[in-house]
Write a protein that holds these residues in place. Sequence first.
Motif, PDB file in Angstrom:
ATOM      1  N   UNK A   6     -87.773 -39.158   2.740  1.00 14.13           N
ATOM      2  CA  UNK A   6     -86.790 -39.597   3.727  1.00 14.13           C
ATOM      3  C   UNK A   6     -85.548 -38.716   3.679  1.00 14.13           C
ATOM      4  N   UNK A   7     -85.278 -38.017   4.775  1.00 11.84           N
ATOM      5  CA  UNK A   7     -84.042 -37.255   4.968  1.00 11.84           C
ATOM      6  C   UNK A   7     -83.714 -36.388   3.756  1.00 11.84           C
ATOM      7  N   UNK A   8     -84.697 -35.629   3.305  1.00  9.88           N
ATOM      8  CA  UNK A   8     -84.558 -34.850   2.077  1.00  9.88           C
ATOM      9  C   UNK A   8     -83.772 -33.565   2.327  1.00  9.88           C
ATOM     10  N   UNK A   9     -82.766 -33.349   1.498  1.00 10.96           N
ATOM     11  CA  UNK A   9     -81.984 -32.113   1.491  1.00 10.96           C
ATOM     12  C   UNK A   9     -82.021 -31.531   0.082  1.00 10.96           C
ATOM     13  N   UNK A  10     -82.372 -30.248  -0.023  1.00  8.66           N
ATOM     14  CA  UNK A  10     -82.380 -29.558  -1.310  1.00  8.66           C
ATOM     15  C   UNK A  10     -81.653 -28.240  -1.131  1.00  8.66           C
ATOM     16  N   UNK A  11     -80.770 -27.922  -2.091  1.00 10.71           N
ATOM     17  CA  UNK A  11     -79.978 -26.693  -2.001  1.00 10.71           C
ATOM     18  C   UNK A  11     -80.005 -25.956  -3.324  1.00 10.71           C
ATOM     19  N   UNK A  12     -79.979 -24.616  -3.225  1.00 10.52           N
ATOM     20  CA  UNK A  12     -79.822 -23.751  -4.395  1.00 10.52           C
ATOM     21  C   UNK A  12     -78.554 -22.929  -4.212  1.00 10.52           C
ATOM     22  N   UNK A  13     -77.665 -22.959  -5.204  1.00 12.38           N
ATOM     23  CA  UNK A  13     -76.485 -22.107  -5.151  1.00 12.38           C
ATOM     24  C   UNK A  13     -75.714 -22.210  -3.861  1.00 12.38           C
ATOM     25  N   UNK A  15     -76.916 -22.827  -0.965  1.00 15.13           N
ATOM     26  CA  UNK A  15     -77.739 -22.526   0.215  1.00 15.13           C
ATOM     27  C   UNK A  15     -78.775 -23.624   0.401  1.00 15.13           C
ATOM     28  N   UNK A  16     -78.808 -24.195   1.590  1.00 15.40           N
ATOM     29  CA  UNK A  16     -79.769 -25.258   1.884  1.00 15.40           C
ATOM     30  C   UNK A  16     -81.155 -24.664   2.064  1.00 15.40           C
ATOM     31  N   UNK A  17     -82.123 -25.193   1.296  1.00 15.83           N
ATOM     32  CA  UNK A  17     -83.500 -24.701   1.356  1.00 15.83           C
ATOM     33  C   UNK A  17     -84.386 -25.661   2.141  1.00 15.83           C
ATOM     34  N   UNK A  18     -84.162 -26.961   1.959  1.00 15.43           N
ATOM     35  CA  UNK A  18     -84.843 -27.992   2.745  1.00 15.43           C
ATOM     36  C   UNK A  18     -83.757 -28.847   3.387  1.00 15.43           C
ATOM     37  N   UNK A  19     -83.880 -29.064   4.698  1.00 12.93           N
ATOM     38  CA  UNK A  19     -82.799 -29.725   5.437  1.00 12.93           C
ATOM     39  C   UNK A  19     -83.335 -30.916   6.225  1.00 12.93           C
ATOM     40  N   UNK A  20     -83.038 -32.116   5.739  1.00 19.58           N
ATOM     41  CA  UNK A  20     -83.341 -33.324   6.498  1.00 19.58           C
ATOM     42  C   UNK A  20     -84.815 -33.559   6.751  1.00 19.58           C
ATOM     43  N   UNK A  21     -85.650 -33.313   5.748  1.00 21.05           N
ATOM     44  CA  UNK A  21     -87.100 -33.442   5.938  1.00 21.05           C
ATOM     45  C   UNK A  21     -87.521 -34.905   5.917  1.00 21.05           C
ATOM     46  N   UNK A  22     -88.287 -35.294   6.915  1.00 18.78           N
ATOM     47  CA  UNK A  22     -88.943 -36.605   6.968  1.00 18.78           C
ATOM     48  C   UNK A  22     -90.441 -36.353   7.078  1.00 18.78           C
ATOM     49  N   UNK A  23     -91.209 -36.832   6.101  1.00 17.28           N
ATOM     50  CA  UNK A  23     -92.658 -36.685   6.159  1.00 17.28           C
ATOM     51  C   UNK A  23     -93.288 -37.657   5.181  1.00 17.28           C
ATOM     52  N   UNK A  24     -94.613 -37.788   5.242  1.00 20.53           N
ATOM     53  CA  UNK A  24     -95.289 -38.734   4.373  1.00 20.53           C
ATOM     54  C   UNK A  24     -96.695 -38.258   4.054  1.00 20.53           C
ATOM     55  N   UNK A  25     -97.235 -38.833   2.971  1.00 22.57           N
ATOM     56  CA  UNK A  25     -98.642 -38.665   2.614  1.00 22.57           C
ATOM     57  C   UNK A  25     -99.228 -40.057   2.493  1.00 22.57           C
ATOM     58  N   UNK A  26    -100.135 -40.407   3.398  1.00 24.18           N
ATOM     59  CA  UNK A  26    -100.719 -41.748   3.406  1.00 24.18           C
ATOM     60  C   UNK A  26    -101.672 -41.914   2.225  1.00 24.18           C
ATOM     61  N   UNK A  27    -101.856 -43.156   1.814  1.00 26.62           N
ATOM     62  CA  UNK A  27    -102.723 -43.450   0.675  1.00 26.62           C
ATOM     63  C   UNK A  27    -104.143 -42.960   0.932  1.00 26.62           C
ATOM     64  N   UNK A  28    -104.667 -42.213  -0.021  1.00 27.90           N
ATOM     65  CA  UNK A  28    -106.032 -41.729   0.059  1.00 27.90           C
ATOM     66  C   UNK A  28    -106.244 -40.542   0.969  1.00 27.90           C
ATOM     67  N   UNK A  29    -105.173 -40.027   1.562  1.00 27.18           N
ATOM     68  CA  UNK A  29    -105.296 -38.887   2.470  1.00 27.18           C
ATOM     69  C   UNK A  29    -104.826 -37.604   1.802  1.00 27.18           C
ATOM     70  N   UNK A  30    -105.350 -36.486   2.298  1.00 27.43           N
ATOM     71  CA  UNK A  30    -104.893 -35.167   1.876  1.00 27.43           C
ATOM     72  C   UNK A  30    -103.906 -34.681   2.925  1.00 27.43           C
ATOM     73  N   UNK A  31    -102.671 -34.490   2.500  1.00 21.47           N
ATOM     74  CA  UNK A  31    -101.592 -34.079   3.398  1.00 21.47           C
ATOM     75  C   UNK A  31    -101.167 -32.675   3.030  1.00 21.47           C
TER      76      UNK A  31
END
Length: 285
Positions: A6-13, A15-31
């Motif tokens: 949910x709304x993932x932000x990751x930064x190094x030094x 610098x934003x590397x991942x910005x506002x990511x929304x995604x999912x992996x459903x149970x038993x599925x390969x995502x």
Amino acid sequence: MRIDIEDLHVAYGGRTVVAGAHLFAAEGEITGLVGPNGSGKSTLLRTVYRHLRPAAGRVLLSGTDLRQLSPVQAARHVAALPQERGGDFELSVREVVAMGRTPYKRAFAAEDATDADIVARALGDVGMAGHAGRRFTELSGGERQRVLLARAFAQQPDVLVLDEPTNHLDVRHQVELLALLRDRRRTTFVSLHDLNAAASVCDRLHVLHAGHVVASGTPREVLTPALMAEVFGVRAAVVDHPLTGDPLIAFDHRATADTGTSADAHTSADADAGTAPDAAEEVRI
């Protein structure tokens, strides 16, 4: 178990590397996560197996923030095969795989019959049962990759997180590994450079570009010629695989999506301008 990001932000030094990511992996599925080099795939996966702490947002395991779990609790639920393998282990193949049982053992507790059976099964699953006594340092890159995958299987997690698991594997072992993932039907997050492998093995794909999720859906919904041009900068046609019926991406290795000119012309122009090589090389197939 299900993974929600949910709304993932990751930064190094700074610098934003991942910005506002929304995604999912459903149970038993390969995502699957796909995208060009530097798009944020590995960074996002590192937050799922808690190697990185996000600047903002959450990773939820069936509704529970993974950061609220102890390291041992998290390790019982999530196992990872990262790209970076760490230092060489001065251990036997079997000993490396047995490390996957650590979250279930008290300090200095001896291995029991259940552990031994799980380790043996994991080695068999990846085709390394006959190499249990070899030193890990003696193995080829592909063999090491399979041993580390066996270690993840021995952990018996609810969720597998695999960052480029087919790296270093020959064609046969790539096919066997992907078939094994399909047969296991465990909740799996996997990043892949090979888009045809992703189309074959994944139930759902999330496409990352410059740190943003730009498309999500089934492989057939996501892997379109328009997306190939926009995200990867290559010309491609999508047809049905003659053996499986999965989407099959045929790349035009003579031209990029930008101009339609030949690869030779691009090489010459790049050499004159001192720029990077043909963008089609970004996609490993």
